[in-house]
Scaffold this motif. Sequence first.
Motif, PDB file in Angstrom:
ATOM      1  N   ILE A 178     -15.701   2.591 -15.573  1.00  5.51           N
ATOM      2  CA  ILE A 178     -15.754   3.369 -14.326  1.00  5.51           C
ATOM      3  C   ILE A 178     -14.409   3.318 -13.610  1.00  5.51           C
ATOM      4  O   ILE A 178     -13.920   4.337 -13.103  1.00  5.51           O
ATOM      5  N   ALA A 179     -13.797   2.148 -13.576  1.00  8.96           N
ATOM      6  CA  ALA A 179     -12.483   2.030 -12.937  1.00  8.96           C
ATOM      7  C   ALA A 179     -11.461   2.915 -13.637  1.00  8.96           C
ATOM      8  O   ALA A 179     -10.651   3.590 -12.978  1.00  8.96           O
ATOM      9  N   ILE A 180     -11.498   2.938 -14.947  1.00  8.23           N
ATOM     10  CA  ILE A 180     -10.566   3.777 -15.712  1.00  8.23           C
ATOM     11  C   ILE A 180     -10.806   5.256 -15.419  1.00  8.23           C
ATOM     12  O   ILE A 180      -9.864   6.037 -15.240  1.00  8.23           O
ATOM     13  N   ILE A 181     -12.076   5.648 -15.337  1.00  4.73           N
ATOM     14  CA  ILE A 181     -12.414   7.049 -15.027  1.00  4.73           C
ATOM     15  C   ILE A 181     -11.863   7.447 -13.665  1.00  4.73           C
ATOM     16  O   ILE A 181     -11.268   8.524 -13.499  1.00  4.73           O
ATOM     17  N   VAL A 182     -12.052   6.581 -12.663  1.00 14.56           N
ATOM     18  CA  VAL A 182     -11.557   6.879 -11.309  1.00 14.56           C
ATOM     19  C   VAL A 182     -10.036   6.988 -11.312  1.00 14.56           C
ATOM     20  O   VAL A 182      -9.460   7.877 -10.655  1.00 14.56           O
ATOM     21  N   ILE A 183      -9.366   6.112 -12.045  1.00 11.90           N
ATOM     22  CA  ILE A 183      -7.896   6.161 -12.121  1.00 11.90           C
ATOM     23  C   ILE A 183      -7.434   7.460 -12.773  1.00 11.90           C
ATOM     24  O   ILE A 183      -6.507   8.121 -12.282  1.00 11.90           O
ATOM     25  N   ILE A 184      -8.086   7.842 -13.868  1.00  8.93           N
ATOM     26  CA  ILE A 184      -7.704   9.079 -14.566  1.00  8.93           C
ATOM     27  C   ILE A 184      -7.902  10.290 -13.657  1.00  8.93           C
ATOM     28  O   ILE A 184      -7.038  11.177 -13.572  1.00  8.93           O
ATOM     29  N   LEU A 198     -13.234   8.914  -5.706  1.00  5.25           N
ATOM     30  CA  LEU A 198     -14.070   7.754  -5.393  1.00  5.25           C
ATOM     31  C   LEU A 198     -15.542   8.130  -5.408  1.00  5.25           C
ATOM     32  O   LEU A 198     -16.384   7.382  -5.933  1.00  5.25           O
ATOM     33  N   LEU A 199     -15.865   9.278  -4.824  1.00  7.76           N
ATOM     34  CA  LEU A 199     -17.251   9.741  -4.799  1.00  7.76           C
ATOM     35  C   LEU A 199     -17.757   9.987  -6.215  1.00  7.76           C
ATOM     36  O   LEU A 199     -18.874   9.586  -6.567  1.00  7.76           O
ATOM     37  N   ILE A 200     -16.943  10.648  -7.039  1.00  6.28           N
ATOM     38  CA  ILE A 200     -17.324  10.917  -8.429  1.00  6.28           C
ATOM     39  C   ILE A 200     -17.533   9.605  -9.188  1.00  6.28           C
ATOM     40  O   ILE A 200     -18.489   9.452  -9.947  1.00  6.28           O
ATOM     41  N   GLY A 201     -16.646   8.640  -8.948  1.00  2.50           N
ATOM     42  CA  GLY A 201     -16.769   7.348  -9.621  1.00  2.50           C
ATOM     43  C   GLY A 201     -18.054   6.629  -9.258  1.00  2.50           C
ATOM     44  O   GLY A 201     -18.707   6.019 -10.116  1.00  2.50           O
ATOM     45  N   SER A 303      -6.658  -0.008   4.067  1.00  2.00           N
ATOM     46  CA  SER A 303      -6.949   0.750   2.849  1.00  2.00           C
ATOM     47  C   SER A 303      -7.212   2.220   3.146  1.00  2.00           C
ATOM     48  O   SER A 303      -7.207   3.053   2.219  1.00  2.00           O
ATOM     49  N   SER A 304      -7.451   2.566   4.417  1.00  2.00           N
ATOM     50  CA  SER A 304      -7.620   3.977   4.784  1.00  2.00           C
ATOM     51  C   SER A 304      -6.375   4.780   4.433  1.00  2.00           C
ATOM     52  O   SER A 304      -6.465   5.984   4.169  1.00  2.00           O
ATOM     53  N   ILE A 305      -5.208   4.112   4.435  1.00  2.00           N
ATOM     54  CA  ILE A 305      -3.959   4.799   4.094  1.00  2.00           C
ATOM     55  C   ILE A 305      -4.039   5.345   2.675  1.00  2.00           C
ATOM     56  O   ILE A 305      -3.720   6.515   2.419  1.00  2.00           O
ATOM     57  N   GLY A 306      -4.491   4.497   1.747  1.00  2.00           N
ATOM     58  CA  GLY A 306      -4.637   4.945   0.370  1.00  2.00           C
ATOM     59  C   GLY A 306      -5.660   6.058   0.244  1.00  2.00           C
ATOM     60  O   GLY A 306      -5.460   7.026  -0.494  1.00  2.00           O
ATOM     61  N   PHE A 307      -6.759   5.934   0.980  1.00  2.00           N
ATOM     62  CA  PHE A 307      -7.799   6.972   0.951  1.00  2.00           C
ATOM     63  C   PHE A 307      -7.252   8.294   1.476  1.00  2.00           C
ATOM     64  O   PHE A 307      -7.496   9.360   0.893  1.00  2.00           O
ATOM     65  N   LEU A 308      -6.493   8.245   2.579  1.00  6.87           N
ATOM     66  CA  LEU A 308      -5.928   9.463   3.158  1.00  6.87           C
ATOM     67  C   LEU A 308      -4.908  10.094   2.212  1.00  6.87           C
ATOM     68  O   LEU A 308      -4.856  11.320   2.068  1.00  6.87           O
ATOM     69  N   HIS A 309      -4.096   9.259   1.569  1.00  5.12           N
ATOM     70  CA  HIS A 309      -3.133   9.776   0.593  1.00  5.12           C
ATOM     71  C   HIS A 309      -3.856  10.437  -0.574  1.00  5.12           C
ATOM     72  O   HIS A 309      -3.447  11.496  -1.063  1.00  5.12           O
ATOM     73  N   GLN A 310      -4.942   9.790  -1.014  1.00  4.60           N
ATOM     74  CA  GLN A 310      -5.645  10.255  -2.201  1.00  4.60           C
ATOM     75  C   GLN A 310      -6.435  11.527  -1.938  1.00  4.60           C
ATOM     76  O   GLN A 310      -6.524  12.402  -2.795  1.00  4.60           O
ATOM     77  N   SER A 345     -21.212  -4.401  -8.910  1.00  5.28           N
ATOM     78  CA  SER A 345     -20.142  -4.239  -9.901  1.00  5.28           C
ATOM     79  C   SER A 345     -19.543  -2.839  -9.833  1.00  5.28           C
ATOM     80  O   SER A 345     -18.324  -2.669  -9.996  1.00  5.28           O
ATOM     81  N   ILE A 346     -20.361  -1.824  -9.567  1.00  8.08           N
ATOM     82  CA  ILE A 346     -19.864  -0.447  -9.469  1.00  8.08           C
ATOM     83  C   ILE A 346     -19.074  -0.260  -8.177  1.00  8.08           C
ATOM     84  O   ILE A 346     -17.985   0.327  -8.178  1.00  8.08           O
ATOM     85  N   GLY A 347     -19.612  -0.764  -7.066  1.00  7.48           N
ATOM     86  CA  GLY A 347     -18.867  -0.691  -5.802  1.00  7.48           C
ATOM     87  C   GLY A 347     -17.541  -1.418  -5.901  1.00  7.48           C
ATOM     88  O   GLY A 347     -16.517  -0.936  -5.408  1.00  7.48           O
ATOM     89  N   SER A 348     -17.556  -2.560  -6.586  1.00 10.76           N
ATOM     90  CA  SER A 348     -16.324  -3.324  -6.753  1.00 10.76           C
ATOM     91  C   SER A 348     -15.310  -2.570  -7.611  1.00 10.76           C
ATOM     92  O   SER A 348     -14.106  -2.599  -7.336  1.00 10.76           O
ATOM     93  N   ALA A 349     -15.780  -1.876  -8.652  1.00 17.93           N
ATOM     94  CA  ALA A 349     -14.879  -1.132  -9.535  1.00 17.93           C
ATOM     95  C   ALA A 349     -14.169  -0.007  -8.790  1.00 17.93           C
ATOM     96  O   ALA A 349     -12.961   0.205  -8.948  1.00 17.93           O
ATOM     97  N   VAL A 350     -14.926   0.717  -7.949  1.00 16.93           N
ATOM     98  CA  VAL A 350     -14.338   1.820  -7.189  1.00 16.93           C
ATOM     99  C   VAL A 350     -13.349   1.289  -6.157  1.00 16.93           C
ATOM    100  O   VAL A 350     -12.253   1.826  -5.980  1.00 16.93           O
ATOM    101  N   LEU A 351     -13.724   0.208  -5.465  1.00 19.70           N
ATOM    102  CA  LEU A 351     -12.829  -0.370  -4.455  1.00 19.70           C
ATOM    103  C   LEU A 351     -11.601  -0.994  -5.107  1.00 19.70           C
ATOM    104  O   LEU A 351     -10.519  -1.004  -4.518  1.00 19.70           O
ATOM    105  N   PHE A 352     -11.765  -1.530  -6.305  1.00 18.33           N
ATOM    106  CA  PHE A 352     -10.627  -2.079  -7.047  1.00 18.33           C
ATOM    107  C   PHE A 352      -9.544  -1.021  -7.191  1.00 18.33           C
ATOM    108  O   PHE A 352      -8.366  -1.275  -6.931  1.00 18.33           O
ATOM    109  N   VAL A 353      -9.936   0.193  -7.551  1.00 22.20           N
ATOM    110  CA  VAL A 353      -8.971   1.282  -7.715  1.00 22.20           C
ATOM    111  C   VAL A 353      -8.381   1.674  -6.362  1.00 22.20           C
ATOM    112  O   VAL A 353      -7.174   1.882  -6.217  1.00 22.20           O
TER     113      VAL A 353
END
Length: 441
Positions: A178-184, A198-201, A303-310, A345-353
């Motif tokens: 899941i983390a890899i999918i979100v990164i891609i 993030l929502l898709i992940g 972390s909102s900075i990363g979210f806003l950029h993304q 584990s899924i929430g952690s994977a998305v937040l990890f990214v």
Amino acid sequence: MNEFWKSSSWLSGLQWLFFIFTNTVVIPITVGAAFGLPQESIASILQLSFIVTGIACMVQALIGHQRAIMEGQSGLWWGVILTLSSIAIAQDMPLAVLGGSLAIGVILSGLLTVTIGLTGLGPIIAKLFNPAVMGVFMFLFGVKLIGIFLKGMLGIPFGNDAQSATIDLSVSLVSIIIAIIVIIISIKAPPNIRRYALLIGIVIGWIAYNVTFGGQAAVEQTASSGFTFFPLGEPVWNTGVIITAILAGLLNTANTFGALKGTDAMYQKETTNSQYRASFTITGIFTGIAGVLGLVPYAPYVSSIGFLHQTGIIKRIPFIIGGLMFFVMGIIPPIGHFFSLLPLSIGSAVLFVSYLQLLNSSWNFFKEVEFDSLNVYRSAIPLFVGIIIMTLPPSYFETIPGTVRPLLSSGLLVGIILALLLENVFKWDWDKHTDRRFGEK
């Protein structure tokens, strides 16, 4: 007002909802597990977290700093509380004593933060947090939280069970995919899809987890037992814990500086003194509330900075909609219960990214510092010392006096304090005028 009813605003608000949700749901569950709370108490604290966080986000957006920046349970505080709980378990301190002392420290910290806001001391304190300090803070903050999320991805529990835990290979594999999918998606997808990575992940990960493990949630939820004051422990005085809490509250102001300074470029204007005052005052009020209700104290989310950029969603209306929906999740228990079934584990994977963006934030601050072979110590010392302390087991600190042990055993706090001292006690640019003494050109 027309913006409020646009479908695009609500779709963006839904993305904000899941960002707020994934940043929140893991915290009360892990803290409750670390303190050995019964499941019904964790469910109650989780529901309260939804309600209070939803209100805090809306209040900050409307009358606080008035930007689309999540106001939530502070990652710095979260890391400190989990560290203190590990130390308490290792050193046989009753967790109720730790929780009761934390409650006092958090309330005092909230009062101190309100005072900073009302007196207008924020801009003065901001001068202490120069780019070198903020770079250290962002990096250590990222290391601490990424470590927490990585443990969640690997299926490692919190609390007493973590001492003898092992990696759950099946949970880890799903989380890593899941983390890899979100990164891609974040890198390769078109911009109009990338913003919803993030929502898709979360959606894909949740479905994949239920299909793989038969719908088992990482933490089974039970009915809330009702709200109680001081669920982590009745107020009790432990000097070491309270001093650590107050210092953590002071250092937590770095979140406000980091979040507001970090979004200045996006909003194309510098944060005003009135915005700092309003932001600190509101953060302090909700921190005091957190101390009474057993929640992790509040702060604007860096972390909102990363979210806003993304995502590019910098307007306030979608953010307010997201906060409103999160509040509704809290006041309608069945809705909150459904979303609380999101596997950790899924929430952690998305937040990890999402939190990987903190490296970029840290790097941007460090780029404002002119490093050389003479002044590199200003950041090297706090960075390396902080990271090394994070890796040391709690038992190593048993010989340190109890009044300072909670503070000195937190690599995040030690690193930030060292950075503040090194930047504000020493003058690191003196060598520019004496380069020839060292044979430099």
